[in-house]
Design an enzyme around this catalytic site. Structure first.
Site, PDB file in Angstrom:
ATOM      1  N   CYS A  40       0.726  -0.826   0.140  1.00  0.00           N
ATOM      2  CA  CYS A  40      -0.186  -0.130  -0.181  1.00  0.00           C
ATOM      3  C   CYS A  40       1.391   1.229  -0.376  1.00  0.00           C
ATOM      4  O   CYS A  40       1.885   1.115  -0.292  1.00  0.00           O
ATOM      5  CB  CYS A  40      -1.349  -0.074   1.303  1.00  0.00           C
ATOM      6  SG  CYS A  40      -0.032  -0.072   2.658  1.00  0.00           S
ATOM      7  N   HIS A  77      40.061  -7.845  23.297  1.00  0.00           N
ATOM      8  CA  HIS A  77      40.367  -9.063  22.625  1.00  0.00           C
ATOM      9  C   HIS A  77      39.479  -7.591  20.951  1.00  0.00           C
ATOM     10  O   HIS A  77      38.437  -8.448  20.864  1.00  0.00           O
ATOM     11  CB  HIS A  77      40.027 -10.281  22.815  1.00  0.00           C
ATOM     12  CG  HIS A  77      41.056 -11.299  22.065  1.00  0.00           C
ATOM     13  ND1 HIS A  77      40.710 -10.931  20.688  1.00  0.00           N
ATOM     14  CD2 HIS A  77      41.931 -11.981  22.721  1.00  0.00           C
ATOM     15  CE1 HIS A  77      41.189 -11.937  19.862  1.00  0.00           C
ATOM     16  NE2 HIS A  77      41.969 -12.615  21.161  1.00  0.00           N
TER      17      HIS A  77
END
Length: 613
Positions: free
Chosen positions: A27, A531
């Site tokens: 739509c 890390h």
């Protein structure tokens, strides 16, 4: 810039792929999926796709895109071409869900044609009112015919959408309905005629919806039956010939009168409600429209609107309520724009306000209203007051289109000269009421981490983000050592920039020789491991540059090391960076809600009272 192809690809994956799609349409702002299995849809994943405003699952799975919906739809169509589920694969649904899905699929595609023709007629009336184009001229009359065509031939348009939904030949379906609209037959029915010696009811099938639906559904079953029994060599003409030969008389005798009676009764029920409750019905409908639009239930009103316009040429309830709601959404969002101090919220609110002002409310609803209850209350109040206003003034609509500033001509009437002015009054009242309410009620939302900082909770130790990037739960890291929290609890960041900063004041305890990891001890004794990347130890320090040494004191926001993000990724390594509290164990970690962070924003906090060595 929005990448519609990427959005389409991610949506397709989240809804279960082409094989899970039975039907797809769109739509003005939404993708509408009819799926084989709704339960396999990853709604949370869809919500996180950049460019998606929201998702709603009722009879259909509706994904709110906004103004780029057509481009995303086109990309999806290319991706699923020839790969969607067959109609018989469709899942078992509740009857109510099947009916709603069927109604939306038939009526939703009609809106652009009906709206376009209706607005054209209303513009012509406006030109006549201001003296630019006299309605007695042939130009005015011909253009009026053009504008009236979508409603006059509405049965044929319905035949197309119904046939598409039933997956049968839409041209034959249109031919069947076309037979009912031939002027000669219309004249014969008006004068009184018979077929096979049996009299036919006088029905003008122009503007009618339900006879066309019943006719096309019957044709669909006939087509399947004759396709199954007819030899392939004659199927090309035999199937449509036999289908037309049966379905058109059947419609004239039975289906047409049933559909005509139902259509009149359906519109009469709505009008009876309005006659009993009047402006109260409009006001209440307007107030509850935010919930109806969010769930997609407002589409269930389309058959009434189209039937009412076809039967009487006007509609008294839904469009008036929609005008009040749409403008109330705009007023509330404009108020948020002025009151909010958050730049992102301001940008979202002003864009949504402008869209709502022109009749498109999904950006406002999903971007602002349903996320903030004070705005929702303001919109409901503005809609209620505005709805009561247009209801009391008896505002009538003459076009099926989203009411807004650009479509106000839908309220122009030759018979009711003040109708347009009354609509404008309702618009102003709705806007003012919601704007004032939102301006007074608005309260800036405070993130939990920001709140903890502002109140300076002495029992919490707050760590800023050490990198710029996207926050990821530690459990989603593709490394078992970290995802299992073997080393400790924490969080991960997928970096967008190759710089690591200190999240807090502390001392560097360790710098790996490969420079891809380092340890930091905060002032309160909390030990943090950083890390960078997964398996990046194999790079042996390549692409990394450290700016600190062991034992060095650092301050929050100080650059610890840098890395070449693009080259690390090019080498095939995952750059996800883990931030883990290695000591003390079993800390109580509160991670902020931000999905995107930088060194200026808090990432997590630790409860000092809960720290155990």
């Amino acid at each position: 810039m929005m990448d519609e192809k990427k959005i389409a690809s991610e949506i397709l994956e989240a809804v279960g792929g082409p094989s899970n799609i039975s039907h797809l349409e769109h739509c003005s702002t939404r993708l509408r999926f009819t799926l084989v299995k709704d339960e396999i849809v990853d709604a949370e994943k869809i919500k996180k796709i950049p460019g998606v405003l929201g998702v709603n699952q009722t009879a259909q799975t509706q994904i709110i895109i906004g103004n780029a919906v057509i481009e995303v739809y086109n990309e999806l169509q290319e991706m699923i071409k020839g790969k969607t589920a067959k109609s018989e694969e469709k899942k078992n649904q509740k009857l109510s869900a099947v009916v709603l899905d069927f109604v939306i699929s038939i009526f939703q595609p009609l809106i652009p044609a009906i709206a376009g023709g209706g607005i054209l007629k209303s513009v012509l009336m406006l030109l006549n009112l201001v003296g630019v184009l006299d309605k007695t001229t042939s130009t005015y009359q011909i253009l009026t015919f053009v504008g009236d065509a979508p409603l006059y031939f509405l049965p044929m348009l319905v035949a197309i959408t119904t046939a598409n939904k039933m997956k049968v030949n839409n041209l034959v379906a249109v031919s069947a309905i076309g037979g009912l609209l031939i002027p000669g037959l219309t004249t014969m029915l008006a004068e009184g005629t018979s077929l096979f010696g049996l009299s036919l009811q006088n029905i003008n099938y122009a503007y009618q919806v339900f006879p066309a639906i019943l006719c096309t559904i019957s044709y669909a079953y006939l087509e399947r039956f004759f396709t199954k029994i007819s030899p392939k060599v004659i199927r090309n003409f035999f199937v449509p010939m036999m289908s037309l030969l049966i379905v058109v008389p059947l419609t004239l005798f039975v289906l047409g009168p049933i559909g005509f009676t139902f259509g009149q009764g359906f519109a009469s029920v709505i009008m009876a409600i309005f006659a009993r409750f009047g402006w109260i019905a409009v006001a209440l409908l307007a107030a509850f429209l935010p919930f109806m639009v969010v769930t997609g239930m407002h589409k269930a009103m389309i058959p009434y609107v189209i039937t009412s316009l076809g039967e009487t040429g006007k509609e008294l309830i839904y469009n008036a309520a929609s005008l009040a709601h749409n403008i109330a959404e705009s007023g509330a969002c404009f108020a948020v724009t002025l009151r909010s101090k958050d730049k992102e919220m301001k940008a979202t609110a002003v864009s949504a306000a402008i869209s709502a002002l022109f009749g498109i409310t999904e950006p406002a609803l999903y971007g602002v209203t349903i996320l903030h209850k004070r705005v929702l209350y303001s919109v409901m109040l503005g809609s209620l007051i505005g709805g009561a206003t247009v209801g009391l003034l008896g505002v009538e609509a003459y076009v099926a289109v989203g009411p807004g500033l650009a479509s106000l001509s839908m309220f122009i009437s030759d018979e009711l000269p003040r109708n347009l002015m009354n609509a404008v009054i309702g618009l102003v009242v709705s806007f003012a009421a919601s704007f004032i309410a939102a301006f007074i009620l608005w309260k800036e939302p405070v993130d939990e981490m920001e709140k903890s900082e502002s109140t300076k909770n002495e029992n919490e130790l707050v760590f800023n983000a050490p990198l710029e990037g996207k926050v990821l739960p530690l459990t989603e890291v593709k490394d078992d050592v970290f995802s299992s929290k073997m080393l400790g609890d924490g969080v991960a960041i997928v970096p967008t920039k190759g710089e690591l900063f200190s999240p807090i004041d502390g001392v560097i305890e360790m710098v790996y020789s490969t420079k891809h990891a380092l340890g930091l001890k905060a002032v309160d004794g909390v030990e943090i491991l950083f890390h960078i990347g997964i398996d990046t130890v194999n790079l042996e320090g390549k692409y990394f540059n450290s700016f600190v040494t062991e034992g060095q004191k650092v301050s929050q926001g100080e650059l610890l090391l840098s890395f070449d993000l693009e080259k690390i990724v090019a080498e095939g390594f995952d750059p996800t960076t883990m931030i883990v509290v290695t000591n003390p164990k079993n800390v109580k970690l509160t991670v902020g809600k931000q999905e995107e962070v930088n060194k200026e924003l808090p990432l997590f906090a630790i409860d000092r009272l809960g720290m155990e060595n």
